[in-house]
Design a protein around this motif. Structure first.
Motif, mmCIF file in Angstrom:
data_model
loop_
_atom_site.group_PDB
_atom_site.id
_atom_site.type_symbol
_atom_site.label_atom_id
_atom_site.label_comp_id
_atom_site.label_asym_id
_atom_site.label_seq_id
_atom_site.Cartn_x
_atom_site.Cartn_y
_atom_site.Cartn_z
ATOM 1 N N ARG A 1 -35.861 -5.476 3.048
ATOM 2 C CA ARG A 1 -35.785 -5.934 1.656
ATOM 3 C C ARG A 1 -36.414 -4.894 0.725
ATOM 4 O O ARG A 1 -35.830 -4.515 -0.295
ATOM 5 C CB ARG A 1 -36.491 -7.290 1.522
ATOM 6 C CG ARG A 1 -36.091 -8.058 0.279
ATOM 7 C CD ARG A 1 -36.558 -9.511 0.341
ATOM 8 N NE ARG A 1 -37.967 -9.624 0.677
ATOM 9 C CZ ARG A 1 -38.452 -10.285 1.741
ATOM 10 N NH1 ARG A 1 -37.651 -10.887 2.580
ATOM 11 N NH2 ARG A 1 -39.750 -10.327 1.959
ATOM 12 N N ASP A 2 -37.620 -4.424 1.094
ATOM 13 C CA ASP A 2 -38.304 -3.429 0.250
ATOM 14 C C ASP A 2 -37.517 -2.125 0.176
ATOM 15 O O ASP A 2 -37.485 -1.472 -0.868
ATOM 16 C CB ASP A 2 -39.714 -3.143 0.786
ATOM 17 C CG ASP A 2 -40.673 -4.296 0.491
ATOM 18 O OD1 ASP A 2 -40.272 -5.219 -0.257
ATOM 19 O OD2 ASP A 2 -41.802 -4.281 1.014
ATOM 20 N N ALA A 3 -36.882 -1.741 1.295
ATOM 21 C CA ALA A 3 -36.108 -0.496 1.294
ATOM 22 C C ALA A 3 -34.947 -0.616 0.312
ATOM 23 O O ALA A 3 -34.679 0.307 -0.467
ATOM 24 C CB ALA A 3 -35.590 -0.195 2.701
ATOM 25 N N ILE B 1 -34.370 -8.152 22.266
ATOM 26 C CA ILE B 1 -34.442 -8.589 20.864
ATOM 27 C C ILE B 1 -35.545 -7.827 20.126
ATOM 28 O O ILE B 1 -35.349 -7.346 19.007
ATOM 29 C CB ILE B 1 -34.671 -10.123 20.793
ATOM 30 C CG1 ILE B 1 -33.385 -10.852 21.225
ATOM 31 C CG2 ILE B 1 -35.103 -10.559 19.396
ATOM 32 C CD1 ILE B 1 -33.513 -12.357 21.324
ATOM 33 N N LEU B 2 -36.695 -7.684 20.783
ATOM 34 C CA LEU B 2 -37.793 -6.937 20.152
ATOM 35 C C LEU B 2 -37.386 -5.483 19.912
ATOM 36 O O LEU B 2 -37.687 -4.903 18.873
ATOM 37 C CB LEU B 2 -39.047 -6.989 21.026
ATOM 38 C CG LEU B 2 -39.762 -8.343 21.057
ATOM 39 C CD1 LEU B 2 -40.879 -8.310 22.099
ATOM 40 C CD2 LEU B 2 -40.342 -8.681 19.684
ATOM 41 N N ARG B 3 -36.691 -4.902 20.887
ATOM 42 C CA ARG B 3 -36.251 -3.510 20.740
ATOM 43 C C ARG B 3 -35.303 -3.394 19.542
ATOM 44 O O ARG B 3 -35.384 -2.437 18.744
ATOM 45 C CB ARG B 3 -35.566 -3.077 22.044
ATOM 46 C CG ARG B 3 -34.785 -1.777 21.997
ATOM 47 C CD ARG B 3 -35.606 -0.571 21.608
ATOM 48 N NE ARG B 3 -36.419 -0.041 22.667
ATOM 49 C CZ ARG B 3 -36.155 1.050 23.399
ATOM 50 N NH1 ARG B 3 -35.098 1.752 23.151
ATOM 51 N NH2 ARG B 3 -36.969 1.459 24.337
ATOM 52 N N ALA B 4 -34.407 -4.384 19.404
ATOM 53 C CA ALA B 4 -33.461 -4.372 18.268
ATOM 54 C C ALA B 4 -34.235 -4.466 16.948
ATOM 55 O O ALA B 4 -33.932 -3.758 15.980
ATOM 56 C CB ALA B 4 -32.471 -5.531 18.399
ATOM 57 N N LEU B 5 -35.269 -5.316 16.921
ATOM 58 C CA LEU B 5 -36.068 -5.445 15.691
ATOM 59 C C LEU B 5 -36.792 -4.140 15.379
ATOM 60 O O LEU B 5 -36.856 -3.706 14.228
ATOM 61 C CB LEU B 5 -37.080 -6.593 15.830
ATOM 62 C CG LEU B 5 -36.472 -8.005 15.831
ATOM 63 C CD1 LEU B 5 -37.530 -9.037 16.223
ATOM 64 C CD2 LEU B 5 -35.875 -8.349 14.457
ATOM 65 N N GLU B 6 -37.309 -3.510 16.430
ATOM 66 C CA GLU B 6 -38.009 -2.246 16.217
ATOM 67 C C GLU B 6 -37.069 -1.203 15.649
ATOM 68 O O GLU B 6 -37.431 -0.428 14.742
ATOM 69 C CB GLU B 6 -38.605 -1.786 17.566
ATOM 70 C CG GLU B 6 -39.481 -0.551 17.492
ATOM 71 C CD GLU B 6 -38.748 0.705 17.932
ATOM 72 O OE1 GLU B 6 -39.262 1.800 17.647
ATOM 73 O OE2 GLU B 6 -37.657 0.609 18.550
ATOM 74 N N ARG B 7 -35.825 -1.205 16.112
ATOM 75 C CA ARG B 7 -34.847 -0.250 15.596
ATOM 76 C C ARG B 7 -34.458 -0.580 14.151
ATOM 77 O O ARG B 7 -34.192 0.322 13.360
ATOM 78 C CB ARG B 7 -33.598 -0.217 16.480
ATOM 79 C CG ARG B 7 -33.885 0.423 17.835
ATOM 80 C CD ARG B 7 -32.615 0.842 18.534
ATOM 81 N NE ARG B 7 -31.946 1.883 17.791
ATOM 82 C CZ ARG B 7 -32.147 3.190 17.957
ATOM 83 N NH1 ARG B 7 -33.011 3.613 18.849
ATOM 84 N NH2 ARG B 7 -31.504 4.064 17.237
ATOM 85 N N ILE B 8 -34.443 -1.864 13.825
ATOM 86 C CA ILE B 8 -34.160 -2.242 12.432
ATOM 87 C C ILE B 8 -35.248 -1.659 11.525
ATOM 88 O O ILE B 8 -34.962 -1.145 10.439
ATOM 89 C CB ILE B 8 -34.053 -3.784 12.297
ATOM 90 C CG1 ILE B 8 -32.783 -4.274 13.007
ATOM 91 C CG2 ILE B 8 -34.040 -4.208 10.828
ATOM 92 C CD1 ILE B 8 -32.647 -5.790 13.107
ATOM 93 N N GLY B 9 -36.500 -1.702 11.999
ATOM 94 C CA GLY B 9 -37.592 -1.069 11.253
ATOM 95 C C GLY B 9 -37.344 0.421 11.059
ATOM 96 O O GLY B 9 -37.565 0.969 9.971
ATOM 97 N N ASP B 10 -36.855 1.094 12.113
ATOM 98 C CA ASP B 10 -36.526 2.530 12.007
ATOM 99 C C ASP B 10 -35.474 2.771 10.928
ATOM 100 O O ASP B 10 -35.574 3.730 10.150
ATOM 101 C CB ASP B 10 -35.958 3.069 13.341
ATOM 102 C CG ASP B 10 -37.032 3.190 14.411
ATOM 103 O OD1 ASP B 10 -38.235 3.146 14.061
ATOM 104 O OD2 ASP B 10 -36.663 3.322 15.599
ATOM 105 N N HIS B 11 -34.455 1.915 10.910
ATOM 106 C CA HIS B 11 -33.382 2.108 9.925
ATOM 107 C C HIS B 11 -33.892 1.853 8.499
ATOM 108 O O HIS B 11 -33.493 2.561 7.565
ATOM 109 C CB HIS B 11 -32.188 1.208 10.243
ATOM 110 C CG HIS B 11 -31.444 1.618 11.482
ATOM 111 N ND1 HIS B 11 -30.809 2.834 11.584
ATOM 112 C CD2 HIS B 11 -31.249 1.016 12.668
ATOM 113 C CE1 HIS B 11 -30.245 2.942 12.778
ATOM 114 N NE2 HIS B 11 -30.509 1.849 13.462
ATOM 115 N N ALA B 12 -34.776 0.840 8.343
ATOM 116 C CA ALA B 12 -35.357 0.592 7.015
ATOM 117 C C ALA B 12 -36.140 1.824 6.572
ATOM 118 O O ALA B 12 -36.099 2.239 5.412
ATOM 119 C CB ALA B 12 -36.263 -0.641 7.062
#
Lengths: 242, 242
Positions: A143-145, A198-209
């Motif tokens: 959201r912030d990104a 699922i955690l790995r996917a969330l961590e990657r979402i953080g990378d993309h943000a």
């Protein structure tokens, strides 16, 4: 320049600005959809709602279509308007951002598919606390990104680059405790692995943000900060190297 | 057009073509480095060579630097030459391809880091056969993707799009047998997880090779085949819809 051609060139330039604004608007619309996909994918898991998870998987097509449309618009603007300087950077940043949003969409879809397996296995809520915590963190980052992109707010963007390290720490700590669960109860392995994906996917979402935030800095400062250590970055910014 | 200006415009156009060729040459050089990173990362694991794995992790910086350099060159070509049609597509395809190569480099680095853990744990060679098999497959895909880019060979590119499904099947089958290992021997969990992360990284490298192949089709045919089902793709191509 006579008045007619001046008015003509103002008209062209107004149209061009409108096209650039539209690119941003469409990127934000795509961002809104992707945010909702992440929220629904995690919500489906936490509420044991398989049909919501299936809708997330089906909706991934809409995300992909939006990326292709934005890419086409960007290519047309490049071909017809031949932008330079900050306008060119905007178009390139939109192309890059759309690619990261599409990958966030992919990760949301992966989360939903693992949620379907977990709901079916009905093997307790192990790791759900961690999923909830990290998902709230990375959703705020996305959201912030997007906000920093819409407002060209480099301060907010730089804050995000630091937050990604926090998410990585939370992720590593969650993975360690899940590994302990696995060792204690071999029957849980399959379910715990799904939670790990699922955690790995969330961590990657953080990378993309984080990538999205970097494009904002590139866009505003003309400075490519990808692959720069966050510590050095602050120093560079303070010392006005940008 | 008089002869002088004709010679002048031929000169400009020769220079421009030279710049476009250079973009491709630099992309191929980056591709070569990335291929070697993947090969060394897997080789380090299979030969229990920690120092090679550490070199791979350290070399990731060189990959990142190459991406930034290629992006800068592309931005300059866009700003100064304002290419259209197939020239514009080439520049955009190079930007996208460099981004995928950079991510392949990241995955190679992840493989190397997990290899270091595995060599240190010295807990047998479980899953190494699968790692070798899938790594050979995806390395061939990366090599073919780069070749198809260099030669603008859409036939080779389309072959790759199918191969990615094969890698996904090999990956899923390997993950299932590793999960069985885990359940049989809880002490192996940590090591088997590291092998799983390596397999996941290899599977993603296959995805990126697939993306590279899609850019070749986009480049040659002006057709965006991302998110198109491979089955439909053949039909479209056969029916000449491109």
């Amino acid at each position: 320049m006579d008045i007619t051609s001046d008015i003509h060139s103002q008209h062209i330039s107004r149209q061009f600005n409108q096209e650039l604004d539209e690119l941003k608007t469409h990127l934000m619309a795509m961002g809104g959809l992707v945010e909702k996909q992440v929220q629904d994918a995690v919500g489906a898991l936490l509420d044991h709602d398989s049909s919501l998870a299936e809708r997330v998987v089906a909706n991934d097509r809409a995300v992909n279509d939006m990326q292709i449309k934005i890419d086409e618009e960007c290519t047309q603007v490049l071909a017809r308007r031949q932008p330079t300087a900050s306008d060119l950077r905007l178009v390139l940043a939109v192309i890059r951002a759309a690619s990261d949003l599409e990958r966030i969409g992919d990760e949301a879809s992966k989360i939903a598919r693992n949620a379907i397996d977990l709901i079916e296995a009905d093997n307790g809520n192990r790791g759900f606390v961690e999923v909830r915590m990290i998902s709230e963190h990375v959703r705020r980052m996305v959201r912030d990104a997007l906000t920093s992109f819409a407002r060209l707010d480099t301060e907010l963007a730089l804050k995000l680059v630091h937050e990604d390290d926090e998410v990585d720490n939370e992720y590593r700590s969650a993975m360690r405790s899940l590994m302990t669960f696995m060792m204690e109860d071999a029957r849980s392995i399959s379910s715990v692995l799904s939670v790990m994906w699922i955690l790995r996917a969330l961590e990657r979402i953080g990378d993309h943000a984080n990538n999205l935030a970097e494009y904002v800095v590139y866009l505003v400062k003309g400075l490519d900060i990808r692959h720069t250590d966050p510590e050095d970055l602050d120093k560079d910014m303070l010392e006005g190297k940008s």
